[in-house]
Design a protein around this motif. Sequence first.
Motif, short mmCIF file in Angstrom:
data_model
loop_
_atom_site.label_atom_id
_atom_site.label_comp_id
_atom_site.label_asym_id
_atom_site.label_seq_id
_atom_site.Cartn_x
_atom_site.Cartn_y
_atom_site.Cartn_z
N TYR A 74 43.19 22.05 14.23
CA TYR A 74 43.62 22.75 15.45
C TYR A 74 43.99 24.20 15.18
O TYR A 74 44.70 24.83 15.96
N SER A 75 43.48 24.76 14.10
CA SER A 75 43.80 26.14 13.75
C SER A 75 43.18 27.11 14.74
O SER A 75 42.23 26.80 15.45
N ALA A 76 43.73 28.33 14.77
CA ALA A 76 43.21 29.37 15.66
C ALA A 76 41.76 29.69 15.36
O ALA A 76 40.95 29.89 16.27
N ASP A 77 41.40 29.72 14.07
CA ASP A 77 40.01 30.02 13.70
C ASP A 77 39.06 28.96 14.23
O ASP A 77 38.00 29.28 14.79
N GLY A 103 45.01 30.86 25.01
CA GLY A 103 43.59 31.04 25.25
C GLY A 103 43.13 32.47 25.05
O GLY A 103 42.00 32.72 24.64
N ALA A 104 44.02 33.42 25.35
CA ALA A 104 43.69 34.83 25.13
C ALA A 104 43.62 35.15 23.64
O ALA A 104 42.75 35.92 23.19
N ARG A 105 44.50 34.56 22.87
CA ARG A 105 44.45 34.76 21.41
C ARG A 105 43.15 34.19 20.84
O ARG A 105 42.50 34.81 19.99
N ARG A 188 50.81 22.89 16.32
CA ARG A 188 50.04 23.83 15.49
C ARG A 188 49.81 25.14 16.22
O ARG A 188 49.99 26.23 15.64
N ALA A 189 49.44 25.06 17.49
CA ALA A 189 49.19 26.28 18.25
C ALA A 189 50.47 27.11 18.39
O ALA A 189 50.44 28.34 18.24
N ASP A 195 52.64 32.50 13.01
CA ASP A 195 52.07 32.58 11.67
C ASP A 195 50.76 33.37 11.61
O ASP A 195 50.33 33.78 10.53
N VAL A 196 50.09 33.55 12.76
CA VAL A 196 48.80 34.24 12.81
C VAL A 196 49.00 35.55 13.56
O VAL A 196 49.59 35.58 14.64
N ASP A 197 48.47 36.62 13.01
CA ASP A 197 48.64 37.95 13.60
C ASP A 197 47.57 38.20 14.65
O ASP A 197 46.40 38.41 14.33
N PHE A 198 47.97 38.19 15.91
CA PHE A 198 47.07 38.48 17.03
C PHE A 198 46.45 39.87 16.89
O PHE A 198 45.28 40.08 17.24
N HIS A 199 47.20 40.81 16.36
CA HIS A 199 46.78 42.22 16.35
C HIS A 199 45.63 42.51 15.39
O HIS A 199 44.94 43.52 15.53
N GLN A 200 45.41 41.62 14.41
CA GLN A 200 44.41 41.91 13.38
C GLN A 200 43.01 42.02 13.94
O GLN A 200 42.15 42.71 13.37
N ASP A 201 42.73 41.35 15.06
CA ASP A 201 41.38 41.35 15.62
C ASP A 201 41.12 42.53 16.54
O ASP A 201 39.96 42.85 16.82
N LEU A 202 42.16 43.15 17.04
CA LEU A 202 41.99 44.17 18.08
C LEU A 202 41.13 45.36 17.63
O LEU A 202 40.24 45.79 18.38
#
Length: 268
Positions: A74-77, A103-105, A188-189, A195-202
């Motif tokens: 169920y990871s973000a990736d 869902g936006a992430r 997990r979400a 734990d997961v950086d949303f900003h890294q993808d921007l």
Amino acid sequence: MSTFVHGGNVQANGIRQHYLRYGGKGPALVLIPGITSPAITWGFVAERLGEHFDTYVLDVRGRGLSSTGPDLDYSADTCADDIGAFAEAMQLDSYHLVGHSMGARFAVRSAVKHPAGVNRLVLIDPPVSGPGRREYPSKLPWYVDSIRQSLIGMDAEAMRAFCATWTDEQLQLRAEWLHTCYEPAIVRAFNDFHDVDFHQDLPKLQQPALLMIAGRGGVIQSEDEAEILDLQPKIRSVHVANAGHMIPWDDLDGFFAAFGDFLGPRLI
């Protein structure tokens, strides 16, 4: 007149992905709900989107009628990969991608990892928590307690303790479907919010994007908005002043007005 076309299942990224389809004509649009929102709970939004777009609302894995259980990741990736795999399986050569909260992430990550076909991106009040950042305003027990109660059985009145401002119909629908949210997937979400950086993808985002901010949500503050726009100048931001985090539940007309002409036709 209802724009609902049908519900369906497709095998994509190794799981069964369930979706609801509205409209059936026009540009394709894929909608990814939030952390404990099965696709059907977004039906009142998708009905209007279906007037303009061929709209697909996904049950994120571990929710609704999509695959679930202890053996899944169920990871973000992985959840982001599900989106790209869904679009490929459905042969969506060009589509808008709209995500709310969690869902936006997932949508941002999917647009970066699987950019083929993604036309425009709408990010509805995404959590901006992450390593070294302030916590997400909602707390995990709010989700877990309501899910556990739904597993036993609950009605609209019992759900009102968790969603006090919602209509009876919205409360009843959530009470009926919340039990399909698999607790480990939700935990997990929620943990990934921190734990997961949303900003890294921007900075890697290629598509034009719209950031929709809830005026009363407390999720995205002015300094967060400024950081996001600095990281990705292609993003346009808009505020829905009178709405909390669940924007369309609080101000449906304001929600649709906030799209403006970003996706082409005005939705209100």
